[in-house]
Write an enzyme that holds these catalytic residues in place. Structure first.
Site, PDB file in Angstrom:
ATOM      1  N   VAL A   1      11.713  17.285   7.032  1.00  0.00           N
ATOM      2  CA  VAL A   1      10.498  17.780   7.698  1.00  0.00           C
ATOM      3  C   VAL A   1       9.218  17.444   6.897  1.00  0.00           C
ATOM      4  O   VAL A   1       8.172  16.982   7.385  1.00  0.00           O
ATOM      5  CB  VAL A   1      10.563  19.472   7.288  1.00  0.00           C
ATOM      6  CG1 VAL A   1       9.023  20.319   7.559  1.00  0.00           C
ATOM      7  CG2 VAL A   1      11.626  20.238   7.911  1.00  0.00           C
TER       8      VAL A   1
ATOM      9  N   ARG B   1      19.085  12.535   6.454  1.00  0.00           N
ATOM     10  CA  ARG B   1      18.692  12.552   7.791  1.00  0.00           C
ATOM     11  C   ARG B   1      16.955  12.602   7.366  1.00  0.00           C
ATOM     12  O   ARG B   1      16.282  12.298   6.246  1.00  0.00           O
ATOM     13  CB  ARG B   1      18.602  14.018   8.114  1.00  0.00           C
ATOM     14  CG  ARG B   1      18.463  14.764   7.033  1.00  0.00           C
ATOM     15  CD  ARG B   1      18.598  16.386   7.594  1.00  0.00           C
ATOM     16  NE  ARG B   1      18.413  17.371   6.729  1.00  0.00           N
ATOM     17  CZ  ARG B   1      17.328  17.829   5.671  1.00  0.00           C
ATOM     18  NH1 ARG B   1      16.299  17.414   5.770  1.00  0.00           N
ATOM     19  NH2 ARG B   1      17.736  18.549   4.956  1.00  0.00           N
TER      20      ARG B   1
ATOM     21  N   TYR C   1      21.637  25.029 -15.608  1.00  0.00           N
ATOM     22  CA  TYR C   1      20.498  25.426 -15.113  1.00  0.00           C
ATOM     23  C   TYR C   1      19.229  25.011 -15.753  1.00  0.00           C
ATOM     24  O   TYR C   1      18.872  25.287 -16.894  1.00  0.00           O
ATOM     25  CB  TYR C   1      20.365  26.882 -14.753  1.00  0.00           C
ATOM     26  CG  TYR C   1      19.341  27.596 -14.330  1.00  0.00           C
ATOM     27  CD1 TYR C   1      19.061  27.461 -12.776  1.00  0.00           C
ATOM     28  CD2 TYR C   1      18.304  28.303 -15.128  1.00  0.00           C
ATOM     29  CE1 TYR C   1      17.849  27.762 -12.165  1.00  0.00           C
ATOM     30  CE2 TYR C   1      17.080  28.887 -14.384  1.00  0.00           C
ATOM     31  CZ  TYR C   1      17.088  28.808 -13.033  1.00  0.00           C
ATOM     32  OH  TYR C   1      15.979  29.048 -12.136  1.00  0.00           O
TER      33      TYR C   1
HETATM   34  P1  ADP Z   1      20.550  23.322  -1.183  1.00  0.00           P
HETATM   35  O1  ADP Z   1      21.350  22.062  -0.662  1.00  0.00           O
HETATM   36  O2  ADP Z   1      21.088  24.468  -0.912  1.00  0.00           O
HETATM   37  O3  ADP Z   1      19.012  23.161  -0.611  1.00  0.00           O
HETATM   38  P2  ADP Z   1      19.693  21.870  -3.610  1.00  0.00           P
HETATM   39  O4  ADP Z   1      20.863  21.319  -4.514  1.00  0.00           O
HETATM   40  O5  ADP Z   1      19.160  21.127  -2.893  1.00  0.00           O
HETATM   41  O6  ADP Z   1      20.522  23.037  -2.882  1.00  0.00           O
HETATM   42  O7  ADP Z   1      18.839  22.876  -4.566  1.00  0.00           O
HETATM   43  C1  ADP Z   1      17.896  23.414  -4.092  1.00  0.00           C
HETATM   44  C2  ADP Z   1      16.946  23.829  -4.986  1.00  0.00           C
HETATM   45  O8  ADP Z   1      17.317  24.790  -6.186  1.00  0.00           O
HETATM   46  C3  ADP Z   1      16.307  22.862  -5.658  1.00  0.00           C
HETATM   47  O9  ADP Z   1      15.060  22.375  -4.981  1.00  0.00           O
HETATM   48  C4  ADP Z   1      15.830  23.455  -6.989  1.00  0.00           C
HETATM   49  O10 ADP Z   1      14.779  24.273  -6.966  1.00  0.00           O
HETATM   50  C5  ADP Z   1      17.081  24.335  -7.393  1.00  0.00           C
HETATM   51  N1  ADP Z   1      17.871  24.068  -8.163  1.00  0.00           N
HETATM   52  C6  ADP Z   1      19.033  23.131  -7.890  1.00  0.00           C
HETATM   53  N2  ADP Z   1      19.929  22.808  -8.795  1.00  0.00           N
HETATM   54  C7  ADP Z   1      19.034  23.240 -10.037  1.00  0.00           C
HETATM   55  C8  ADP Z   1      19.483  23.273 -11.419  1.00  0.00           C
HETATM   56  N3  ADP Z   1      20.584  22.534 -11.986  1.00  0.00           N
HETATM   57  N4  ADP Z   1      18.413  24.051 -12.219  1.00  0.00           N
HETATM   58  C9  ADP Z   1      17.377  24.498 -11.669  1.00  0.00           C
HETATM   59  N5  ADP Z   1      17.423  24.538 -10.376  1.00  0.00           N
HETATM   60  C10 ADP Z   1      18.024  23.755  -9.418  1.00  0.00           C
END
Ligand code: ADP
Length: 445
Positions: free
Chosen positions: A295, A292, A202
């Site tokens: 937005v 895709r 994280y």
């Molecule tokens: P989803 O497909 O559900 O949107 P993402 O992988 O794109 O998931 O992650 C969404 C958001 O979560 C990211 O924009 C970021 O803010 C947070 N996030 C994702 N991975 C991490 C990580 N390893 N550490 C901290 N924040 C993360």
């Protein structure tokens, strides 16, 4: 080039695609649910067919109805927009099996990149940095504890089929990992019918930086620079901008080049976005690919002057990209503010209802992409976004001032919106200084 395309979507993105087509001289066939009957934007399409009831599962998600409309409408291609069927590989395959081109990537690259664990593998092969984490799926609690021990807390448990922030859990110790692990699996099973989860480090207070790309079917791929989408509420983006503020030039170039490498090695074509998170030392890590149009695509359009929807249609018809990477410059600064009909006094829940009064801003460098109008009834069946305000100015400072002034021009009565929240964000010194991370909104407001 296609003579006629069907738009398998609704609202602002349907209107955006209709506009792009009208400019290109391509005819359009719109589809609508009973809830969208009579929507003004439908009259700009050459034809429109009702495909079912209000609930998306009874209309916009029904592949057979959409294919029927495409056949009756005699189209050569389908543009899926975003959401609904846009990232459904099966739909893309069905379209092509019916000899209707799907305006998007090939279904195999969509499948490979749609699954986060396999997307991580593709990134690793393309020598793109990924967040340190498990080697593939994590099957049980004991393995989860072992992986967390190796990479160190805090960790993030993520659904491989995830989207919209669902199935994600932060764990800061063994106890929260154990409870989070089973909760994330259950949520993933419920939301995506796939319980598979994996574990990532994280990253504390990261920025969300993503790169816009467009690739043709002849192996050419260019990027349209990056967007910063760190202003998020519950992992939902609220404000996006391009270029990302305070991003060192070398990091910016590296991140864009990494994204091109990944897309090329996945054999991907059409528009796509590679998403990264950036830690506090400006180290970037790949998180996912959005296969895709997104937005927030207009901010990239504003700074580069490239119409992404038209590019999507051109490359889907088999044309070669007419863009050279060195000619794509990011000029000035663009900011997009999503305007959602949501109630700030009720935890930003959707606030459907009738818009009884509407005045929208205008002027130099002000773009409002929206399908709503005075008297428009916002349906409870779809997402709460009613429009996107996009501002483009020579500098970020000017863009922020212009966005603030434009927000002040809005008059929307009948429903509550996120405009007051957007105004507070634009007035905050952290935003003004371009020092936003993904936790800023929740920490501050
Ligand atoms: P989803 O497909 O559900 O949107 P993402 O992988 O794109 O998931 O992650 C969404 C958001 O979560 C990211 O924009 C970021 O803010 C947070 N996030 C994702 N991975 C991490 C990580 N390893 N550490 C901290 N924040 C993360």
């Amino acid at each position: 080039m296609f003579q006629r395309i069907l738009i398998a979507n609704r609202g602002e993105i349907a209107l955006r695609i209709i506009r792009a087509c009208r400019e290109m001289g391509v005819e359009t066939v719109a589809v609508y649910s009973e809830a969208d009957r009579g929507a003004h934007y439908l009259s700009l399409a050459d034809e429109a067919y009702c495909i079912g009831k209000a609930a998306a599962t009874d209309s916009y998600l029904l592949i057979n109805r959409i294919i029927s409309a495409a056949e009756i409408g005699n189209v050569q291609a389908i543009h899926p927009g975003y959401g609904f069927l846009a990232e459904n590989a099966h739909f893309a395959e069905v379209c092509r099996e019916c000899s209707i081109e799907f305006i998007g990537p090939h279904h195999t690259s969509m499948e490979k990149l749609g699954d986060k664990v396999s997307a991580r593998e593709i990134a690793l092969k393309a020598k793109v940095n990924v967040v340190p984490g498990s080697d593939g799926l994590v099957a049980d609690e004991a393995t989860a504890l072992k992986v967390a021990g190796e990479i160190g807390y805090p960790v993030l448990i993520k659904a491989t089929a995830g989207g919209g922030g669902k199935g994600m859990r932060v764990a800061r110790n063994d106890i929260s990992l154990k409870s989070g692990f089973s909760a994330a699996r259950q949520e993933a099973e419920k939301s995506f019918k796939n319980p598979g989860v994996y574990i990532e480090k994280y990253i504390e207070q990261p920025r969300h930086i993503e790169v816009q790309l467009i690739a043709d079917q002849h192996g050419n791929c260019v990027h349209l620079w990056e967007r910063d989408c760190s202003t998020q509420r519950k992992h939902q983006k609220l404000i996006e901008e391009s270029p990302a503020p305070n991003l060192p030039k070398s990091v910016r170039e590296d991140i864009c080049k990494s994204a091109v490498r990944l897309i090329k090695s996945a054999g991907y074509y059409n528009a796509g976005t590679v998403e990264f998170i950036l830690d506090q030392d400006n180290q970037f890590y790949f998180i996912e690919v959005n296969a895709r149009i997104q937005v927030e695509h207009p901010v990239s359009e504003m700074v580069t002057g490239i119409d992404l929807i038209q590019q999507q249609i051109r490359v889907a018809s088999g044309e070669e990209l007419d863009l050279q990477q060195r000619q794509i410059k990011a000029n000035g600064s663009a900011i997009e503010i999503r305007i959602n009909a949501e109630d700030p006094d009720n935890d930003y829940r959707g606030c459907p209802g009738q818009i009884t009064k509407l005045r929208v801003p205008g002027g130099l460098g002000i773009r409002f992409d929206s399908h709503v109008h005075e008297g428009y009834r916002i349906s409870p069946y779809y997402d709460s976004m009613i429009g996107k305000l996009i501002v483009h100015r020579p500098t970020r400072k000017q863009a922020v001032s212009a966005a603030r002034a434009a927000l002040g021009e809005f008059e929307i009565e009948g429903v509550k919106t996120t405009i007051p929240l957007a105004r507070k964000i634009l007035d905050h010194s952290a935003f003004i200084d371009g020092e936003i991370d993904t936790t800023f909104l929740e920490r501050t407001f």
